[in-house]
Design an enzyme around this catalytic site. Structure first.
Site, PDB file in Angstrom:
ATOM      1  N   GLU A  73       0.797  -1.226   0.000  1.00 42.32           N
ATOM      2  CA  GLU A  73       0.000   0.000   0.000  1.00 42.32           C
ATOM      3  C   GLU A  73       0.829   1.276   0.000  1.00 42.32           C
ATOM      4  O   GLU A  73       0.289   2.371  -0.153  1.00 42.32           O
ATOM      5  CB  GLU A  73      -0.943   0.004   1.201  1.00 42.32           C
ATOM      6  CG  GLU A  73      -2.027  -1.059   1.099  1.00 42.32           C
ATOM      7  CD  GLU A  73      -2.989  -1.052   2.265  1.00 42.32           C
ATOM      8  OE1 GLU A  73      -4.114  -1.530   2.085  1.00 42.32           O
ATOM      9  OE2 GLU A  73      -2.615  -0.564   3.357  1.00 42.32           O
ATOM     10  N   GLU A 104       8.806 -21.365   7.287  1.00 37.58           N
ATOM     11  CA  GLU A 104       9.439 -20.492   8.270  1.00 37.58           C
ATOM     12  C   GLU A 104      10.761 -21.057   8.770  1.00 37.58           C
ATOM     13  O   GLU A 104      11.569 -20.334   9.364  1.00 37.58           O
ATOM     14  CB  GLU A 104       8.506 -20.217   9.445  1.00 37.58           C
ATOM     15  CG  GLU A 104       8.266 -21.380  10.378  1.00 37.58           C
ATOM     16  CD  GLU A 104       7.406 -20.981  11.570  1.00 37.58           C
ATOM     17  OE1 GLU A 104       7.781 -21.351  12.681  1.00 37.58           O
ATOM     18  OE2 GLU A 104       6.390 -20.286  11.383  1.00 37.58           O
TER      19      GLU A 104
END
Length: 290
Positions: A73, A104
């Site tokens: 954004e 991960e």
């Protein structure tokens, strides 16, 4: 701080939802203790972007999704170049609903990712526990290159924070569903990231009176918003605002100045003189190009 029930699955649905909401509110409040660190992080982000550097957001799992949201954004909100933000999510950004947990633990690509960073760049690394192998390896690789690390973890004494130049602990309460860090921990991380990037936008001069004056109006809605911004700052009509935007190829900051009666060339020169910040350009006498 609200007490989170351990038997949420035994509660009536309305009470369970209330407990979830209390958890999110408490998680957002946990960010307050980190305000000084958030300010330092925002200053680092603003400096990085202003000098043409790149932000690399690195995380796994739910933390990676929070990073993806913020990174994606920045360009639309503050008009920064899309190439100035990178997302290094463990296992890659998911294109479907599959987000395997084992990514991960994968650290084999972290050195290569860090090697693509330049001397003007900064890494923002997230991990709820602060012990995620991928996040730790990324922080170590970035530090090995002598580049700054901003780290966010939801455990105050987390190992990840020890590797950071700017450490941001967000001590959230136990989750309503143990281990599901997309809940309280994710909320706190999203709040913190939003605050960092928003303050960075302000520090770069991309916000004027609460308006996104550096937005990229690349659709109908945003072009209308850009015109509204010009009218609110200058007081001109909608038609005049649209004409100023067309004259500047929908570059909002110079359009504001053109709407005050100066040429496009003078508007751009004025902005360059004032480090691309509108306020000094609009102050009494500043609109003179003499």
């Amino acid at each position: 701080m609200a007490t989170i029930p351990t038997h949420i699955d035994a509660l009536p649905s309305d009470a369970a939802l209330g407990a979830m909401l209390d958890s999110h509110i408490a998680a957002a409040e946990a960010v307050r203790s980190a305000l000084p660190a958030l300010e330092k992080a925002a200053q680092q982000v603003a400096e990085t972007l202003s000098r043409g550097g790149t932000l690399t957001y690195a995380a796994a799992g739910s933390s990676g999704l929070m990073a993806l949201s913020d990174a994606s954004e920045l360009a639309g909100t503050f008009g920064t170049a899309p190439s100035q933000t990178r997302i290094a999510m463990a296992g890659g950004v998911p294109v479907d609903a599959d987000m395997p947990g084992d990514t991960e633990d994968a650290t084999d690509q972290t050195e290569a990712i860090a090697a693509t960073m330049g001397p003007q760049d900064t890494a923002i690394i997230l991990s709820a526990s602060g012990t995620t192998p991928y996040a730790l390896a990324m922080a170590q690789a970035v530090r090995h290159r002598g580049l700054p690390v901003i780290a966010i973890a939801n455990v105050a004494q987390a190992p990840l924070l020890d590797l950071a130049d700017i450490a941001i602990p967000l001590p959230t309460a136990p989750e309503v569903i143990e281990g599901s860090t997309r809940l309280g921990a994710g909320t706190a991380q999203k709040v913190a990231l939003n605050m960092i990037s928003t303050l960075a936008g302000i520090l770069m001069g991309h916000v004027h009176d609460g308006l996104m004056v550096n937005l990229r109006p690349d659709n109908i809605k945003l072009r209308a918003r850009a015109a509204t911004i010009v009218t609110r700052i200058t007081g001109v009509s909608q038609a005049q605002a649209e004409a100023a935007l067309e004259a500047t190829d929908y570059d909002t900051k110079p359009a504001v100045l053109v709407a005050t009666g100066i040429s496009v060339a003078d508007a751009r020169r004025l902005l360059a003189r004032h480090d691309n910040r509108l306020r000094p350009c609009l102050e009494r006498g500043a609109a003179s190009t003499n």
